[in-house]
Write a protein that holds these residues in place. Structure first.
Motif, PDB file in Angstrom:
ATOM      1  N   GLU A   2       0.773  -1.198  -0.169  1.00 60.40           N
ATOM      2  CA  GLU A   2       0.198   0.033   0.028  1.00 60.40           C
ATOM      3  C   GLU A   2       0.810   1.334   0.107  1.00 60.40           C
ATOM      4  N   THR A 247      -0.490  -2.753   9.488  1.00 62.50           N
ATOM      5  CA  THR A 247      -1.028  -3.783   8.776  1.00 62.50           C
ATOM      6  C   THR A 247      -0.054  -4.858   8.790  1.00 62.50           C
ATOM      7  N   LYS A 249      -0.030  -8.757   6.614  1.00 64.82           N
ATOM      8  CA  LYS A 249      -0.451  -9.723   5.888  1.00 64.82           C
ATOM      9  C   LYS A 249       0.281 -10.784   5.924  1.00 64.82           C
ATOM     10  N   GLY A 252      -0.360 -12.672   1.794  1.00 63.69           N
ATOM     11  CA  GLY A 252      -1.082 -12.058   0.836  1.00 63.69           C
ATOM     12  C   GLY A 252      -2.552 -11.442   1.518  1.00 63.69           C
ATOM     13  N   ASP A 253      -2.956 -12.186   2.772  1.00 57.47           N
ATOM     14  CA  ASP A 253      -4.179 -11.916   3.435  1.00 57.47           C
ATOM     15  C   ASP A 253      -4.034 -11.009   4.625  1.00 57.47           C
ATOM     16  N   VAL A 254      -4.660 -10.176   4.675  1.00 50.45           N
ATOM     17  CA  VAL A 254      -4.727  -9.158   5.686  1.00 50.45           C
ATOM     18  C   VAL A 254      -5.244  -9.829   6.933  1.00 50.45           C
ATOM     19  N   ASP A 257      -5.086  -5.028  10.924  1.00 48.71           N
ATOM     20  CA  ASP A 257      -5.341  -3.944  10.295  1.00 48.71           C
ATOM     21  C   ASP A 257      -5.972  -2.687  11.253  1.00 48.71           C
ATOM     22  N   GLU A 309       4.193  -9.958   5.849  1.00 46.26           N
ATOM     23  CA  GLU A 309       4.426  -8.619   5.213  1.00 46.26           C
ATOM     24  C   GLU A 309       3.813  -7.509   6.226  1.00 46.26           C
ATOM     25  N   ARG A 319       9.436  -7.613   5.288  1.00 45.78           N
ATOM     26  CA  ARG A 319       8.792  -9.073   4.501  1.00 45.78           C
ATOM     27  C   ARG A 319       9.703 -10.025   4.934  1.00 45.78           C
TER      28      ARG A 319
END
Length: 327
Positions: A2, A247, A249, A252-254, A257, A309, A319
Motif C-alpha cells: 500500500e 497492517t 498480511k 497476501g491476506d490481511v 489492520d 508482510e 517482509r
C-alpha cells in the motif's frame, strides 16, 4: 504494498552492507543510500546508527543537510543488504496494550467447556477499563539477540508448536531517559520503526508454575523472533504516533489492520512508565503492543513457507519468510 509501505519524510536512516563488506549506517532517500561514514562531523564517524542516536540532537541537522546535498557517496538501495536498523541494548515490551487484541486473546485462550465467549468478552473489557483507569501499563523485557533484519527469514524453533505474529510500533530512544514525566517523554524518542514481536504461544504461561505466571524468556526471545525495520524514521517526520495504521498480511491476506488509536497507553505514557524503573539508553526500543488479528484469533498459526508482510503508516514495510529450524 500500500501507499503507507514507503517511509514518510525526506529521509530515513538504516544499517546496510554490500557483498561481504562491513555494515554501515546509511541515509535513505528516494531509492538511494548515502554511506554516512563519508559525511564529515557526524557523531561516531557516522559508522553506526546507535552512534548517531547517542548524539541525535547534533546528528539530525547534519543528516538533513546531507539529504539535500546532490553530491556524495550515494548508491542504489537495490544493490545493498538491509539489516535491522539499530542494535538496541535493551528492548522494553508492552503487554495487553490494545483493547480489542486482549479481548480476542482472552476468548481464544479460554479452555474448551469454559466460560461462554460473551462472558469472557464482557469480563475482559471490564478489566481493560480498570487498567486504563489505574494508569499502569504492563511491561517486560526482551533480548537484543532476538532481533532480525526486516527481510530476514524467521526461524521457527523445533520445539515451538504455536508461533504467532504481533506487528508493533517501536519507539527508538535518543536522549537517555530516567524517571521522565509523561509530558516530556516524547522528547526522548528520536525515531520510530516497525517490530514484529513473534510469540511462541504455548510458552507464554508456565502450567507447572502458575503462581509465578508468564514465561516471556522462552515465549518471545528465540533468535529471529523480533524482525526490525526497515529503517529509523525520525519522529519529526512521523506525525502523531497515536494515529498510525498497523497492517500485517500473511501470504497476501490481511490479518492485522488497526490504528494505534486502539492503544490503551500511548507512546509517551509507555516511555515515561518504563523510565521510572529502567534507565533507557540511546538505541533502546520501546515496543507498544500489538493490535487485534493475531494467529490465535484466526485459529491459524505460523508454519514454514509462510510469508509475513508488515507495514505501518510512514515507516515502510518488512517482509519475512518463515522457515523450520534445521536439525
Amino acid at each position: 504494498m500500500e501507499a503507507h509501505a514507503h517511509p514518510s519524510g525526506p529521509f530515513a536512516v538504516g544499517t546496510f552492507s554490500s557483498g561481504d563488506g562491513p555494515r554501515f549506517a546509511g541515509l535513505v532517500a528516494g531509492g538511494r543510500v548515502l554511506d554516512l561514514r563519508t559525511v564529515p562531523d557526524l557523531p561516531g564517524g557516522g559508522a553506526t546508527t546507535r552512534g548517531l542516536l547517542e548524539r541525535w540532537d547534533d546528528a539530525l541537522p547534519l543528516l538533513r543537510a546531507a539529504a539535500e546535498e546532490a553530491g556524495g557517496a550515494w548508491r542504489p538501495l537495490d544493490g545493498l543488504t538491509v539489516h535491522a536498523p539499530v542494535e538496541p541494548r535493551q528492548i522494553l515490551q508492552s503487554g495487553a496494550n490494545y483493547r480489542t487484541h486482549v479481548i480476542d486473546l482472552a476468548v481464544a485462550h479460554e479452555p474448551e467447556g469454559g466460560r461462554p465467549a460473551e462472558q469472557v468478552r464482557e469480563e475482559t473489557a471490564a478489566m481493560m477499563d480498570r487498567r486504563a483507569a489505574e494508569d499502569r501499563p504492563y511491561m517486560f523485557i526482551g533480548l537484543p539477540s532476538s532481533v532480525a533484519g526486516p527481510y530476514d527469514d524467521v526461524v521457527i524453533p523445533d520445539w515451538c508448536e504455536k508461533p504467532d505474529w504481533e506487528l508493533e510500533l517501536a519507539a527508538v530512544i535518543g536522549r537517555p531517559a530516567y524517571r521522565v514525566p509523561e509530558d516530556e517523554a516524547l522528547e526522548h524518542v528520536a525515531a520510530y520503526t516497525i517490530a514484529n514481536d513473534l510469540t511462541a504461544r504455548e510458552a507464554v504461561f508456565r502450567r507447572d508454575m502458575p503462581e509465578i505466571g508468564t514465561d516471556w524468556l522462552r515465549a518471545k526471545n528465540p533468535p529471529t523472533f523480533t524482525p526490525l525495520g526497515p529503517y529509523l524514521v525520525p519522529s519529526a517526520f512521523v506525525g502523531d504516533p497515536g494515529d498510525l495504521r498497523v497492517t500485517l498480511k500473511l501470504n497476501g491476506d490481511v490479518m492485522q489492520d488497526e490504528s494505534t488509536k486502539d492503544m490503551i497507553f500511548g507512546v509517551a505514557r509507555l516511555v515515561a512508565y518504563a523510565s521510572q524503573a529502567v534507565r533507557l539508553l540511546p538505541g533502546d526500543l520501546v515496543l507498544t503492543g500489538s493490535p487485534a488479528g493475531n494467529g490465535m484469533h484466526w485459529g491459524r498459526l505460523l508454519r514454514p513457507g509462510d510469508v509475513m508482510e508488515g507495514s505501518i503508516t510512514g515507516l515502510g514495510a518488512q517482509r519475512n519468510a518463515c522457515v523450520a529450524e534445521r536439525a
